[in-house]
Design an enzyme around this catalytic site. Structure first.
Site, short mmCIF file in Angstrom:
data_model
loop_
_atom_site.label_atom_id
_atom_site.label_comp_id
_atom_site.label_asym_id
_atom_site.label_seq_id
_atom_site.Cartn_x
_atom_site.Cartn_y
_atom_site.Cartn_z
N ASN A 194 -10.53 -2.93 -5.72
CA ASN A 194 -9.74 -2.03 -6.58
C ASN A 194 -10.37 -1.84 -7.97
OD1 ASN A 194 -6.47 -3.08 -5.31
ND2 ASN A 194 -7.72 -1.32 -4.72
N TRP A 195 -11.31 -2.74 -8.34
CA TRP A 195 -12.01 -2.56 -9.63
C TRP A 195 -12.83 -1.27 -9.63
CZ3 TRP A 195 -10.38 -5.08 -13.68
CH2 TRP A 195 -9.92 -6.40 -13.57
N ASP A 214 0.84 -1.19 0.00
CA ASP A 214 0.00 0.00 0.00
C ASP A 214 0.88 1.25 0.00
OD1 ASP A 214 -2.38 1.31 -0.11
OD2 ASP A 214 -2.79 1.23 2.04
N GLY A 215 0.33 2.31 -0.56
CA GLY A 215 1.02 3.61 -0.52
C GLY A 215 1.71 3.99 -1.81
N ASN A 216 1.50 3.23 -2.88
CA ASN A 216 2.13 3.60 -4.17
C ASN A 216 1.69 4.98 -4.62
OD1 ASN A 216 3.28 1.09 -4.29
ND2 ASN A 216 1.93 0.28 -5.88
N GLY A 217 0.38 5.21 -4.52
CA GLY A 217 -0.19 6.48 -4.99
C GLY A 217 0.32 7.65 -4.16
N ARG A 229 0.10 9.04 -9.99
CA ARG A 229 -0.03 7.77 -9.26
C ARG A 229 0.60 6.60 -10.03
NH1 ARG A 229 -3.58 7.21 -5.24
NH2 ARG A 229 -4.03 5.07 -5.86
N ARG A 240 -11.69 1.60 -8.89
CA ARG A 240 -10.83 2.76 -9.20
C ARG A 240 -11.10 3.26 -10.62
NH1 ARG A 240 -5.00 2.23 -6.21
NH2 ARG A 240 -5.90 1.76 -4.18
N ARG A 259 -5.23 -2.04 8.80
CA ARG A 259 -6.43 -2.84 8.54
C ARG A 259 -6.08 -3.99 7.60
NH1 ARG A 259 -8.21 2.53 6.41
NH2 ARG A 259 -7.41 2.66 4.30
N ARG A 291 1.86 -4.82 6.47
CA ARG A 291 1.14 -3.85 5.63
C ARG A 291 1.94 -2.56 5.59
NH1 ARG A 291 -4.98 -2.54 4.60
NH2 ARG A 291 -4.68 -0.74 3.27
#
Ligand code: FPP
Length: 226
Positions: A64-65, A16-19, A29, A67, A179, A173
């Protein structure tokens, strides 16, 4: 890994956190996903080299679909391009690759890549690499329960019908949120949980080692007494 530490058998990681990583650099992003994929390749090489038995990677969730289409297309294109660039290398890495999720939602060429990867690596003896793509933990449970029709319902029969049958020992994570996000909900029942603020493109082998250090400090009682 310098200190003598016990490796968990099965590590799962939520990338997580790429964006946010890209945004912090004033970049789109998509750049974060591109660099995230590079960080993932390095992580796979490292975990395989230190003898980890099983690594589960949450790449793209069912949710994620939702997005924007442009971002989804970018991620799918990245996977396709990544496969083209790395396919020969992947086959020499001694990984046993499994792609898990609702693959029927993917374009046919990506489904083909998933099948090819599994087929080409199934007899390898190195690390098992489970890549979760178009995956949701609740959806996996529904799939398992459907397969159970007519059978007795026990922990064993449910577990035997899951896509991934091994419990996770350590969940990592990245990106600061604490979470589970519908990842491996059954298999995480007794996992140690390690959350880090580090955005995934910055997640290096030293960060992985820190997670292992954390894991080694936990006393795992599985509900019993020590
Ligand atoms: C999480 O960051 C990352 C994703 C949802 C996509 C990750 C995809 C890749 C690295 C490409 C290939 C992956 C595999 C496993 C083949 P985010 O976009 O949720 O970041 P944010 O929380 O900062 O928005």
């Amino acid at each position: 890994m310098e200190k003598v530490m016990k490796l968990p058998r099965h590590v799962a990681i939520i990338l997580d956190g790429n964006g946010r990583w890209a945004k912090a650099k004033g970049m789109p992003r998509s750049f974060g996903h591109q660099e995230g994929l590079k960080a993932l390749v390095e992580l796979i090489k490292y975990t395989n080299s230190i003898g980890l038995e099983e690594l589960s990677v949450f790449g793209f969730s069912t949710e994620n679909w939702n997005r924007p289409r442009t971002e989804i297309n970018y991620i799918m294109g990245l996977v396709e391009k990544g496969y083209k660039n790395y396919q020969e290398k992947i086959k020499t890495m001694d990984l046993k690759i499994k792609i898990v999720g609702e693959l029927e939602m993917l374009k046919p060429n990506l489904q083909k890549i998933a099948n090819e990867l599994e087929e080409a690596t199934k007899d390898n003896k190195g690390m098992t690499l489970n890549v979760f793509f178009s995956y949701g933990g609740k959806q996996e449970l529904v799939r398992a329960f459907k397969k159970l029709e007519g059978q007795e319902i026990t922990i064993e029969t449910i577990q035997n019908n899951l896509d991934i049958k091994t419990d996770v020992d350590l969940l990592i994570r990245t990106g600061g949120n604490q979470r589970i996000s519908n990842f491996l909900i059954w298999q995480l029942a007794y996992a140690e949980l390690y959350f880090t603020e580090v955005y995934f493109p910055d997640f290096k082998k030293e960060d992985f080692d820190q997670a292992i250090e954390y894991y080694n400090k936990q006393e795992r009682r599985f509900g019993g007494l020590k």
